[in-house]
Write a protein that holds these residues in place. Structure first.
Motif, PDB file in Angstrom:
ATOM      1  N   MET A 116       0.837  -1.205   0.000  1.00  0.00           N
ATOM      2  CA  MET A 116       0.000   0.000   0.000  1.00  0.00           C
ATOM      3  C   MET A 116       0.867   1.249   0.000  1.00  0.00           C
ATOM      4  O   MET A 116       0.537   2.249  -0.628  1.00  0.00           O
ATOM      5  N   ARG A 119       1.954   1.762  -3.378  1.00  0.00           N
ATOM      6  CA  ARG A 119       0.824   2.223  -4.180  1.00  0.00           C
ATOM      7  C   ARG A 119       0.584   3.726  -3.965  1.00  0.00           C
ATOM      8  O   ARG A 119       0.388   4.495  -4.889  1.00  0.00           O
ATOM      9  N   ARG A 120       0.664   4.109  -2.714  1.00  0.00           N
ATOM     10  CA  ARG A 120       0.420   5.517  -2.419  1.00  0.00           C
ATOM     11  C   ARG A 120       1.498   6.391  -3.039  1.00  0.00           C
ATOM     12  O   ARG A 120       1.227   7.441  -3.613  1.00  0.00           O
ATOM     13  N   ASN A 123       0.757   6.698  -6.623  1.00  0.00           N
ATOM     14  CA  ASN A 123      -0.353   7.629  -6.835  1.00  0.00           C
ATOM     15  C   ASN A 123       0.089   9.068  -6.667  1.00  0.00           C
ATOM     16  O   ASN A 123      -0.288   9.943  -7.422  1.00  0.00           O
ATOM     17  N   TYR A 436      -9.025  10.236  -7.893  1.00  0.00           N
ATOM     18  CA  TYR A 436      -9.344   8.842  -7.531  1.00  0.00           C
ATOM     19  C   TYR A 436     -10.836   8.762  -7.315  1.00  0.00           C
ATOM     20  O   TYR A 436     -11.320   8.487  -6.203  1.00  0.00           O
ATOM     21  N   GLU A 439     -12.310   5.273  -6.325  1.00  0.00           N
ATOM     22  CA  GLU A 439     -11.931   4.917  -4.947  1.00  0.00           C
ATOM     23  C   GLU A 439     -12.701   5.810  -3.967  1.00  0.00           C
ATOM     24  O   GLU A 439     -13.146   5.373  -2.903  1.00  0.00           O
ATOM     25  N   ASN A 494      -4.631  14.303   0.000  1.00  0.00           N
ATOM     26  CA  ASN A 494      -4.306  13.172  -0.867  1.00  0.00           C
ATOM     27  C   ASN A 494      -3.644  12.079  -0.034  1.00  0.00           C
ATOM     28  O   ASN A 494      -3.962  10.892  -0.164  1.00  0.00           O
ATOM     29  N   TRP A 498      -5.361   8.110   1.194  1.00  0.00           N
ATOM     30  CA  TRP A 498      -4.837   6.746   1.051  1.00  0.00           C
ATOM     31  C   TRP A 498      -4.654   6.060   2.384  1.00  0.00           C
ATOM     32  O   TRP A 498      -4.806   4.852   2.505  1.00  0.00           O
ATOM     33  N   VAL A 501      -7.981   4.734   3.080  1.00  0.00           N
ATOM     34  CA  VAL A 501      -8.234   3.506   2.306  1.00  0.00           C
ATOM     35  C   VAL A 501      -7.616   2.317   3.039  1.00  0.00           C
ATOM     36  O   VAL A 501      -8.261   1.290   3.251  1.00  0.00           O
ATOM     37  N   GLU A 502      -6.378   2.498   3.445  1.00  0.00           N
ATOM     38  CA  GLU A 502      -5.696   1.403   4.145  1.00  0.00           C
ATOM     39  C   GLU A 502      -6.436   1.022   5.411  1.00  0.00           C
ATOM     40  O   GLU A 502      -6.599  -0.153   5.734  1.00  0.00           O
ATOM     41  N   GLU A 507      -6.380  -2.434   0.578  1.00  0.00           N
ATOM     42  CA  GLU A 507      -6.071  -2.322  -0.852  1.00  0.00           C
ATOM     43  C   GLU A 507      -6.807  -3.355  -1.695  1.00  0.00           C
ATOM     44  O   GLU A 507      -7.420  -3.023  -2.716  1.00  0.00           O
TER      45      GLU A 507
END
Ligand SMILES: Nc1ncnc2c1ncn2[C@@H]1O[C@H](COP(=O)(O)OS(=O)(=O)O)[C@@H](OP(=O)(O)O)[C@H]1O
Length: 646
Positions: A116, A119-120, A123, A436, A439, A494, A498, A501-502, A507
């Motif tokens: 993750m 990923r972040r 992004n 996003y 998401e 931003n 994320w 999200v985590e 993810e």
């Protein structure tokens, strides 16, 4: 001396001395007898005026003191375009309600999943963000978002409401963000009842939110200051407006258009939230999100806080005030939203946002003469005039829309950014990121306890590629510097997006749900759209579905597949209905009588335009003043009556 300097003439003009004495005596007598009371009354009035002036000055200085206190504490104002929906949430079983305690309680996860994190970073790189920026804020963000505990609040409110419409939101364990409207700048606006303005839904038995504070406004007030405000302005009510209670939960959503929608319709095991405040920012996909909210509320007959007199916005860029909302009748009714409302908004990368803004708002003074965005940015420092109308669109528009000072000129920009960020965090449960979008929709769906189908949408208000420009890296850097405050706010949220999200979905689950959402969208696109996607406005066949065009942008729209019928057609049409048309339709639905009066007044105005100028002036003046002055329109409870021709 007379005009010619002759002393004899002077004596004649004055008259005999006896007569003069008599006049003076008589005058004195008159003053002392007949007009005595008038003189006394005048003197009393003068004294009263002076006293009132003094009181005014004292009160003003007290207000100033409080305002200064707020300024010191960096409490900001928000310019909101608020939509709210509400319902008596009685349809779910107690067992389902209990489960809502498990809805997204955010736990701090120390051990960040390696995948993750990568990923972040990826992004952020895509968004042009320096890794790590804003991460120092994460701990605070976690604290604040956890405090919101949206699921628990909903459960508490819903449980209270099931008791014969009586509810006490004060029993909910967590305070929601609070906004007080108009309190800082009481303008003495009293609205009179406009009986016909109240929809039947507003007259149903209302639950009382005894401790709910006014929950919708642009002026974010620290709760600890509320008591002092109450002392200053005793009219600030302690109970929520009973107008808020209204809509019944008629869960009769339109049938999903395509087959295989069972997954998308699956009802989550929690209590759906229907008290929602959405701060509509500019050029951030906010129209698409609004369409989602409109469809959700429309299909369930929920109530929206719509702008007075069918305006398209709540009098933006003025600060929000409760009386801008149609149906709010008295000054005492300052609470637009219940305390358990869910507050959210959306941000976009200021670089792509500025590119969009420059095209869309090309006609504002700041952009008007600029040959290109780069040209504007190069010369902006010399030519940008903040005081010109609409120039706020040109700089830090995100900050402005949230009610902050949008100029970078302050000495300590870092501090200004941190204060803005913490204020937003305190006030909003969720901040979405337009880049996003899918998401974001999953996070929103989970936070609101909605189904996947509730958040499916088509891209609205999108520009044709013909009116997009590719930015050079140099221009991008200039945009970031010009919008430094927005850049800092965006970078922070931003990063926290994320993190959220985590912490909530994870993810893998996020990927799965985004895929489902995209699948559902493409199904619907196949079903609904003639060309399978967006088309230029010139190609939109139904003029009622044409999006509003503005500036140098070409905003695309959609054509419905011919042959659609019934619920499917309705669902498809709602998906592609542009914001202005949808707002107007909801106004007509909620306030049929007012809408009819507005239509007749507009027809009258059109007829007046065909009249000779002299006849026209009075009617037109009357119409304009009523439409532009909400309070006056309210007070008079009337729209211009038809003018008889001489
Ligand atoms: N689903 C989705 N995902 C990503 N981006 C999206 C989405 N929907 C709309 N958009 C883009 O958002 C821009 C329009 O934003 P708004 O609707 O907020 O504009 S407005 O202020 O109401 O006029 C506009 O950006 P530009 O095309 O760059 O102008 C839209 O393309």
């Amino acid at each position: 001396m007379g005009d010619d300097g002759n002393p004899q003439r002077v004596a004649e003009s004055v008259g005999p001395v006896d007569g003069g004495m008599w006049s003076v005596r008589r005058l004195r007598g008159v003053l002392c007898s007949h007009l005595r009371f008038m003189w006394i009354a005048l003197m009393v009035l003068t004294v009263l005026c002076v006293a009132m002036q003094i009181l005014g000055v004292v009160r003003q200085s007290r207000n100033d003191k409080v305002l200064k206190q707020f300024a010191n504490e960096k409490l900001f104002s928000m310019r909101l375009t608020i939509e709210f929906q509400e319902t008596l949430a009685t349809t779910q079983q107690p067992s389902e309600r209990r489960q809502s305690d498990h809805v997204p309680l955010i736990e701090y996860i120390q051990d960040i999943n390696q995948g993750m994190a990568l990923r972040r970073e990826r992004n952020n790189q895509q968004a042009g963000i320096i890794p790590g920026v804003g991460l120092q804020q994460d701990r605070r963000a976690r604290k604040i978002t956890t405090r919101g505990k949206p699921g628990r609040l909903t459960a508490a409110a819903a449980a209270a409401r099931t008791e014969e419409g009586k509810s006490d939101v004060s029993k909910s364990s967590q305070p929601a963000p609070r906004f007080v409207s108009e309190v800082l700048r009481p303008r003495g606006n009293h609205f009179a009842t406009r009986g016909s303005a109240v929809s039947p839904r507003f007259t149903q038995p209302k639950p009382q939110h005894s401790s709910a504070l006014l929950a919708a406004s642009q002026r974010g007030i620290n709760p600890k200051n509320l008591e002092s405000l109450r002392r200053m302005f005793p009219s600030l009510p302690r109970t929520t407006s009973h107008l808020l209670s209204a809509a019944s939960a008629n869960i009769a959503a339109a049938e999903p258009a395509a087959a295989g929608a069972a997954v998308a319709r699956a009802v989550p095991a929690c209590q759906p939230k229907t008290h929602i405040v959405f701060l509509k920012t500019h050029k951030t996909a906010s129209s698409t999100i609004l369409n989602i909210l409109y469809r959700y509320g429309d299909s369930r007959n929920l109530t929206f806080a719509l702008p007075l007199n069918k305006h398209s916005q709540l009098f933006y860029p003025m600060y929000f005030a409760a009386h801008f909302v149609e149906g709010f009748r008295s000054r005492a009714v300052k609470r637009v939203m219940p305390e358990d409302s869910f507050y959210f908004s959306v941000l976009r990368n200021p670089v792509s946002m500025m590119e969009s803004i420059f095209i869309y708002y090309k006609s504002i003074p700041a952009f008007h003469k600029a040959r290109s965005l780069d040209d504007f940015l190069t010369n902006a420092a010399h030519s940008y005039n903040t005081s010109q109308t609409n120039n706020h669109y040109a700089r830090n528009l995100l900050a402005y829309d949230f009610g902050f000072d949008n100029n970078n000129n302050v000495v300590d920009i870092e501090r200004q950014a941190n204060l803005s960020i913490s204020t937003i965090e305190k006030s909003f449960h969720l901040i979405l990121i337009s880049e996003y979008f899918d998401e974001s929709m999953i996070l929103l769906k989970n936070a609101l306890c909605w189904s996947l189908d509730d958040v499916v949408s088509f891209k609205l208000n999108s520009r044709s590629n013909r009116t997009r420009q590719v930015l050079s890296p140099g221009t991008m850097e200039k945009i970031k510097a010009w919008n430094l405050l927005d850049w800092k706010i965006y970078s922070h949220f931003n990063a926290t997006f994320w993190r959220r999200v985590e912490e909530t979905v994870g993810e893998a689950e996020m990927r799965r749900e985004v895929a489902q959402l995209q699948e559902r969208r493409s199904q619907l696109m196949k079903t609904c759209l003639k060309e399978g996607g967006a088309v230029d406005p010139s190609q939109v066949k139904d003029s009622a579905l044409k999006p509003f065009q503005y500036g140098a942008a070409v905003i695309q729209g959609y054509n419905l597949n011919p042959g659609l019928s019934g619920a499917t057609r309705k669902q498809c049409q709602d998906l592609i209905t542009p914001e202005l048309q949808y707002t107007s339709a909801l106004y007509t639905k909620q306030f049929p009588e007012l809408a009819a009066k507005l239509v007749s007044s507009q027809k009258q105005a059109a007829a007046n335009r065909a009249m000779p100028p002299v006849v026209r002036t009075r009617t037109e003046r009357q119409r304009r003043s009523l439409l532009s002055n909400p309070n006056r329109a309210y007070r008079n409870q009337t729209y211009p009556s038809p003018t008889r021709l001489p």
